[in-house]
Design a protein around this motif. Sequence first.
Motif, mmCIF file in Angstrom:
data_model
loop_
_atom_site.group_PDB
_atom_site.id
_atom_site.type_symbol
_atom_site.label_atom_id
_atom_site.label_comp_id
_atom_site.label_asym_id
_atom_site.label_seq_id
_atom_site.Cartn_x
_atom_site.Cartn_y
_atom_site.Cartn_z
ATOM 1 N N ASP A 87 -110.686 19.153 25.593
ATOM 2 C CA ASP A 87 -110.164 18.091 26.261
ATOM 3 C C ASP A 87 -108.666 18.157 26.554
ATOM 4 O OD1 ASP A 87 -112.975 16.961 26.207
ATOM 5 O OD2 ASP A 87 -112.396 15.492 24.371
ATOM 6 N N LYS A 88 -108.000 18.620 25.413
ATOM 7 C CA LYS A 88 -106.373 18.602 25.710
ATOM 8 C C LYS A 88 -106.218 19.719 26.727
ATOM 9 C CE LYS A 88 -104.641 17.137 21.131
ATOM 10 N NZ LYS A 88 -103.765 17.498 19.980
ATOM 11 N N GLU A 90 -108.113 20.828 29.242
ATOM 12 C CA GLU A 90 -108.485 20.193 30.591
ATOM 13 C C GLU A 90 -107.530 19.346 31.073
ATOM 14 O OE1 GLU A 90 -112.523 18.630 32.871
ATOM 15 O OE2 GLU A 90 -112.569 18.221 30.459
ATOM 16 N N ASN A 91 -106.965 18.491 30.161
ATOM 17 C CA ASN A 91 -106.088 17.526 30.629
ATOM 18 C C ASN A 91 -104.665 18.108 31.066
ATOM 19 O OD1 ASN A 91 -107.932 15.180 30.115
ATOM 20 N ND2 ASN A 91 -107.024 14.985 28.156
ATOM 21 N N ARG A 92 -104.479 19.197 30.315
ATOM 22 C CA ARG A 92 -103.156 19.802 30.579
ATOM 23 C C ARG A 92 -103.120 20.492 32.055
ATOM 24 N NH1 ARG A 92 -100.445 21.906 25.789
ATOM 25 N NH2 ARG A 92 -100.515 19.662 25.409
ATOM 26 N N ARG A 94 -105.278 19.813 34.501
ATOM 27 C CA ARG A 94 -105.283 18.731 35.431
ATOM 28 C C ARG A 94 -103.995 18.314 35.994
ATOM 29 N NH1 ARG A 94 -108.745 15.737 33.417
ATOM 30 N NH2 ARG A 94 -110.622 16.381 34.398
ATOM 31 N N ARG A 95 -103.190 17.931 34.659
ATOM 32 C CA ARG A 95 -101.683 17.513 34.899
ATOM 33 C C ARG A 95 -100.850 18.568 35.880
ATOM 34 N NH1 ARG A 95 -99.664 15.931 29.315
ATOM 35 N NH2 ARG A 95 -97.722 16.055 30.481
ATOM 36 N N GLU A 98 -102.236 18.183 39.531
ATOM 37 C CA GLU A 98 -101.713 17.087 40.106
ATOM 38 C C GLU A 98 -100.415 17.010 40.510
ATOM 39 O OE1 GLU A 98 -103.028 14.094 37.334
ATOM 40 O OE2 GLU A 98 -104.986 14.027 37.909
#
Length: 207
Positions: A87-88, A90-92, A94-95, A98
């Motif tokens: 999860d971390k 994937e979020n990183r 994505r950031r 973005e």
Amino acid sequence: MEIVVTGRNSEISERFRTHVGEKLQRIEKFDGRQRINRVEVEVTHESNPRQPDTAARVEMTLRSRGPAVRVEATSTDQHSALDAAVDKLENRLRRIVERKRSHRDKHAPESIEAATADLPVADFETQASDDSGTHKVGPLDVQGDGPLVVREKDHESPAMTLDQALYEMELVGHDFYLFVEKDSMKPSVVYRRKGYDYGVLRLSVQE
């Protein structure tokens, strides 16, 4: 994409290795050209009954032709720690994507490897503690009788632009990043304020 799973204080089953590969399929959408060369996954088990919530630790290092991206997570067991680490990661990613979209022009690269191709490769190896003159203060390694110096490490890095430093900070997931600014050659720190707002501190050395 090569996936390497290693265990510390435990052996990793083939079933868990397969499970790791299935979980990491989630990050392929961030790099459609398959420029991610390798993902290193290290699983650590700690037998401390007083800290059951951190009994398992999963560290992931994503390596491509650009800088490495590193995350870690702890939990009661290796499966839930793996879920949290993915999860971390994937979020990183994505950031990073973005932020790139918010600053790009019409010639912006599409892949993670292309977006970070001009950045220096960071060294994320953990420095081993020197047994000579080192003692424990709680969880910290202390050199000699003082002052409290937990760790010293020299890191070689070329001077970089502010935008390159922002990319490096996003990749490692920190709230600040120390670098030498290319234009002024001043030691500088970029730090996250809120959202995509950043601040910069520059050090002017007086003789």
